[in-house]
Motif scaffolding. Structure first.
Motif, PDB file in Angstrom:
ATOM      1  N   VAL A  50     -10.259   0.496   3.346  1.00  0.00           N
ATOM      2  CA  VAL A  50     -10.283  -0.567   2.040  1.00  0.00           C
ATOM      3  C   VAL A  50      -9.124  -1.506   2.215  1.00  0.00           C
ATOM      4  O   VAL A  50      -9.303  -2.494   1.764  1.00  0.00           O
ATOM      5  CB  VAL A  50      -9.978   0.409   0.665  1.00  0.00           C
ATOM      6  N   ASN A  51      -8.051  -1.180   2.803  1.00  0.00           N
ATOM      7  CA  ASN A  51      -6.745  -2.182   2.836  1.00  0.00           C
ATOM      8  C   ASN A  51      -6.545  -2.430   4.164  1.00  0.00           C
ATOM      9  O   ASN A  51      -6.681  -1.654   5.094  1.00  0.00           O
ATOM     10  CB  ASN A  51      -5.686  -1.480   2.107  1.00  0.00           C
ATOM     11  N   GLU A  52      -5.897  -3.625   4.421  1.00  0.00           N
ATOM     12  CA  GLU A  52      -5.190  -4.122   5.694  1.00  0.00           C
ATOM     13  C   GLU A  52      -4.062  -3.486   5.589  1.00  0.00           C
ATOM     14  O   GLU A  52      -3.461  -2.754   4.923  1.00  0.00           O
ATOM     15  CB  GLU A  52      -5.122  -5.838   5.539  1.00  0.00           C
ATOM     16  N   MET A  53      -3.292  -3.677   6.931  1.00  0.00           N
ATOM     17  CA  MET A  53      -1.925  -3.309   7.325  1.00  0.00           C
ATOM     18  C   MET A  53      -1.125  -3.772   6.176  1.00  0.00           C
ATOM     19  O   MET A  53      -1.163  -4.822   5.908  1.00  0.00           O
ATOM     20  CB  MET A  53      -1.527  -3.426   8.627  1.00  0.00           C
ATOM     21  N   THR A  54      -0.110  -2.983   5.605  1.00  0.00           N
ATOM     22  CA  THR A  54       0.853  -3.608   4.549  1.00  0.00           C
ATOM     23  C   THR A  54       2.282  -3.068   4.967  1.00  0.00           C
ATOM     24  O   THR A  54       2.389  -2.221   5.790  1.00  0.00           O
ATOM     25  CB  THR A  54       0.421  -3.117   3.208  1.00  0.00           C
ATOM     26  N   ALA A  55       3.081  -3.815   4.282  1.00  0.00           N
ATOM     27  CA  ALA A  55       4.538  -3.308   4.517  1.00  0.00           C
ATOM     28  C   ALA A  55       5.042  -3.238   3.283  1.00  0.00           C
ATOM     29  O   ALA A  55       4.642  -4.035   2.049  1.00  0.00           O
ATOM     30  CB  ALA A  55       5.585  -4.456   5.039  1.00  0.00           C
ATOM     31  N   VAL A  56       5.644  -2.089   2.980  1.00  0.00           N
ATOM     32  CA  VAL A  56       6.121  -1.732   1.668  1.00  0.00           C
ATOM     33  C   VAL A  56       7.568  -1.657   1.650  1.00  0.00           C
ATOM     34  O   VAL A  56       8.160  -0.948   2.278  1.00  0.00           O
ATOM     35  CB  VAL A  56       5.475  -0.257   1.200  1.00  0.00           C
ATOM     36  N   LEU A  57       8.324  -2.413   0.581  1.00  0.00           N
ATOM     37  CA  LEU A  57       9.635  -2.160   0.437  1.00  0.00           C
ATOM     38  C   LEU A  57       9.966  -1.301  -0.781  1.00  0.00           C
ATOM     39  O   LEU A  57       9.400  -1.358  -1.774  1.00  0.00           O
ATOM     40  CB  LEU A  57      10.298  -3.608   0.289  1.00  0.00           C
ATOM     41  N   VAL A  58      10.914  -0.439  -0.542  1.00  0.00           N
ATOM     42  CA  VAL A  58      11.221   0.518  -1.640  1.00  0.00           C
ATOM     43  C   VAL A  58      12.870   0.334  -1.806  1.00  0.00           C
ATOM     44  O   VAL A  58      13.694   0.409  -0.914  1.00  0.00           O
ATOM     45  CB  VAL A  58      11.137   2.040  -0.933  1.00  0.00           C
ATOM     46  N   ALA A  59      13.187   0.226  -3.107  1.00  0.00           N
ATOM     47  CA  ALA A  59      14.760  -0.108  -3.464  1.00  0.00           C
ATOM     48  C   ALA A  59      15.402   1.602  -3.647  1.00  0.00           C
ATOM     49  O   ALA A  59      14.633   2.415  -3.493  1.00  0.00           O
ATOM     50  CB  ALA A  59      14.876  -0.717  -4.568  1.00  0.00           C
ATOM     51  N   LYS A  60      16.534   1.668  -3.736  1.00  0.00           N
ATOM     52  CA  LYS A  60      17.170   2.587  -3.899  1.00  0.00           C
ATOM     53  C   LYS A  60      16.888   3.581  -5.124  1.00  0.00           C
ATOM     54  O   LYS A  60      16.876   4.828  -5.183  1.00  0.00           O
ATOM     55  CB  LYS A  60      18.614   2.278  -4.206  1.00  0.00           C
ATOM     56  N   ASP A  61      16.374   2.897  -6.112  1.00  0.00           N
ATOM     57  CA  ASP A  61      15.786   3.576  -7.402  1.00  0.00           C
ATOM     58  C   ASP A  61      14.321   4.036  -7.394  1.00  0.00           C
ATOM     59  O   ASP A  61      13.802   4.673  -8.227  1.00  0.00           O
ATOM     60  CB  ASP A  61      16.081   2.940  -8.489  1.00  0.00           C
TER      61      ASP A  61
END
Length: 119
Positions: A50-61
């Motif tokens: 369903v989705n293309e390759m992605t980059a996920v950014l995750v913060a400290k919280d």
């Protein structure tokens, strides 16, 4: 200047600089998002049906954002530009803080719905 020099994108070293193979608006979003938060790490998600390759950014919280990237090499360049580590989610998995954040958001949405329904 070479014959095609005037048509090239300007090269820059800042977070807003162009990354070949990624939309400037997506890179700008990730840069602004990361600059406004602490403890940000990146995770490269593989493409799915369903989705293309992605980059996920995750913060400290645990707060997170996601944008499309065309391949892992581009995702690594994004990490370099933003000065954050990038991990392969298939190897590391998602951080627990991201799952905890999602659960907190579900609880808050459920409470808000319940309060709206009681009014």
């Amino acid at each position: 200047m070479g014959i095609f020099g005037r048509f090239r994108q300007p090269r820059g070293s800042g977070a807003g600089a162009h990354v070949r193979g990624m939309r400037d608006s997506d890179l700008a979003h990730l840069a602004e998002w990361a600059a406004a938060r602490t403890g940000v790490e990146g995770f490269v998600e593989p493409p799915t049906f369903v989705n293309e390759m992605t980059a996920v950014l995750v913060a400290k919280d645990g707060e997170w954002t996601r944008r499309r990237v065309h391949n892992p090499k581009i995702a690594r360049k994004v990490g370099e530009k933003l000065g954050i580590p990038m991990y392969d989610v298939q190897k590391t998995g998602y951080p627990q803080r991201m799952r905890d954040y999602n659960e907190r958001q579900r609880i808050l949405e459920k409470r808000a719905r319940r309060e709206r329904d009681q009014e």
